[in-house]
Design an enzyme around this catalytic site. Structure first.
Site, mmCIF file in Angstrom:
data_model
loop_
_atom_site.group_PDB
_atom_site.id
_atom_site.type_symbol
_atom_site.label_atom_id
_atom_site.label_comp_id
_atom_site.label_asym_id
_atom_site.label_seq_id
_atom_site.Cartn_x
_atom_site.Cartn_y
_atom_site.Cartn_z
ATOM 1 C CE LYS A 202 -2.309 -1.279 3.684
ATOM 2 N NZ LYS A 202 -1.728 -2.652 3.844
ATOM 3 C CB THR A 203 3.771 2.335 2.040
ATOM 4 O OG1 THR A 203 3.057 2.222 3.274
ATOM 5 C CG2 THR A 203 4.675 3.552 2.111
ATOM 6 C CG ASP B 172 0.022 3.128 6.952
ATOM 7 O OD1 ASP B 172 -0.923 2.474 6.455
ATOM 8 O OD2 ASP B 172 1.080 2.608 7.347
ATOM 9 C CB THR C 190 -4.663 -3.399 8.206
ATOM 10 O OG1 THR C 190 -4.862 -2.739 9.464
ATOM 11 C CG2 THR C 190 -3.274 -3.054 7.688
ATOM 12 N NE ARG D 111 6.456 -4.351 5.265
ATOM 13 C CZ ARG D 111 5.432 -3.556 5.550
ATOM 14 N NH1 ARG D 111 4.542 -3.924 6.461
ATOM 15 N NH2 ARG D 111 5.285 -2.402 4.928
#
Length: 349
Positions: free
Chosen positions: A68-69, A113, A162, A221
């Protein structure tokens, strides 16, 4: 990486984010996976550039570590606009948000975020800012308080969450484009790992990439984090070459098994199966059995165990599925009973 961060945790700390920076794709063409989201977002950005206007506000939802980032950074790069990064928990008052919004430049991209964790007064201010590009700043207190309207430059807000279900409808409806990011397939993670290996100068063989991908819980990640640990093992014990057996041996040392389960995950399953006969058992009792807080078991371990089909939550408590017994190399004592319990509706306890 801090001791509090699990090797298979989708979250990241400051050290982890620094390591990720060199691996982040810089454009939509470089971004691997999430094809549907990538194509839709590309249309949104191309249309905005064609009109010479900032892009619509964008909401990205999905688990931690899915990109997302990275997509927020790509949006800013594609729009050739500056990027401002903040988070919902950092904005505790409406004044905090007003200070951020009033300092934005025309066309700037603001990335928030965990937007669902923003304070309610700031959230209500954000409604007007997103829709009318204006905020009312209240000066003074009590009967003498005065609201001063403040016009804002046109900007693009990118919210990441999230837990999309916690977003209030008025906020969710103000995003012009909403995208849900799914877990990656192993083949997609293999491509992510191959790219990361090239950037890091790692001799990653195809079977090595496949082994790491299968243990990465569908999250880039985690895949990149495991790759770095496997690289360390390979450099010390395998002349720097990451093959399938080398990756498996490395991750065995780090206690990440073939399904991506770590020590805590296996402790929960083992207690559920060996101490409680597969359940049902209450969350608090299960947490005591593994020596963890109930919240840790519920928030950290259970989501992946449920998603992997190893554990089910029922009104009577947690139960181990036949797949959990098989993963631990055991035979369920009453497969019919366990299967029948799985058909009960899941609870949220």
């Amino acid at each position: 990486m801090s001791d509090s961060l699990r090797l298979v945790d989708g979250a990241s700390d400051e050290e982890e984010r620094a390591a990720e920076l060199a691996l982040r794709p810089k454009s939509l063409d470089e971004f691997i996976g999430q094809e549907r989201v990538r194509d839709q977002l590309g249309l949104v950005l191309d249309a905005a550039k064609g009109r010479g206007r900032p892009a619509d506000h964008i909401l990205l939802s999905g688990g931690p570590g899915l990109g997302k980032t990275t997509l927020a950074m790509i949006v800013a790069a594609e729009m050739e606009a500056p990027l401002r990064i903040s988070s919902g928990p950092a904005i505790t008052h409406a004044g905090d948000l007003a200070a951020v919004l009033s300092s934005l430049a025309e066309g700037e991209v603001l990335f928030l975020d965990e937007v669902h964790r923003m304070a309610r007064p700031a959230e209500e201010m954000l409604y007007m800012a997103m829709e009318d590009f204006r905020v009312d700043v209240v000066v003074g207190k009590g009967p003498g308080a005065t609201a001063i309207p403040l016009d804002l430059p046109h900007f693009t807000l990118i919210g990441a969450t999230t837990r999309a279900g916690l977003l209030p409808a008025p906020l969710r409806d103000r995003f012009g484009f909403t995208a849900h990011m799914d877990l990656y397939e192993p083949a997609e993670l293999e491509r992510v790992l191959a790219r990361s290996a090239r950037l890091l100068g790692i001799d990653l063989r195809k079977d090595g990439g496949r082994e790491v991908a299968l243990r990465s819980r569908g999250t880039p990640r985690i895949a990149n984090r495991l790759l770095r640990r496997v690289r360390d093992f390979a450099e010390v014990r395998a002349k720097g070459v990451v093959t399938g057996p080398v990756a498996a041996a490395a991750l065995e040392i780090y206690e990440v098994d073939a399904l991506g389960l770590d020590r805590l995950d296996r402790a929960v399953l083992t207690a559920l199966v060996k101490l409680f006969g597969g359940g049902p058992v209450g969350l608090s009792t299960l947490a005591v059995a593994v020596g963890e807080e109930a919240e840790t078991v519920e928030v950290v371990a259970e989501p992946f165990l449920v998603r992997a089909g190893l554990l089910a939550r029922t009104p009577r408590g947690r139960i181990a599925t036949p797949a959990a017994w098989a993963h631990l190399g055991l035979a369920p004592p009453g497969a019919d009973r366990v299967t029948g319990a799985m058909t009960l509706p899941l609870d949220e306890d």
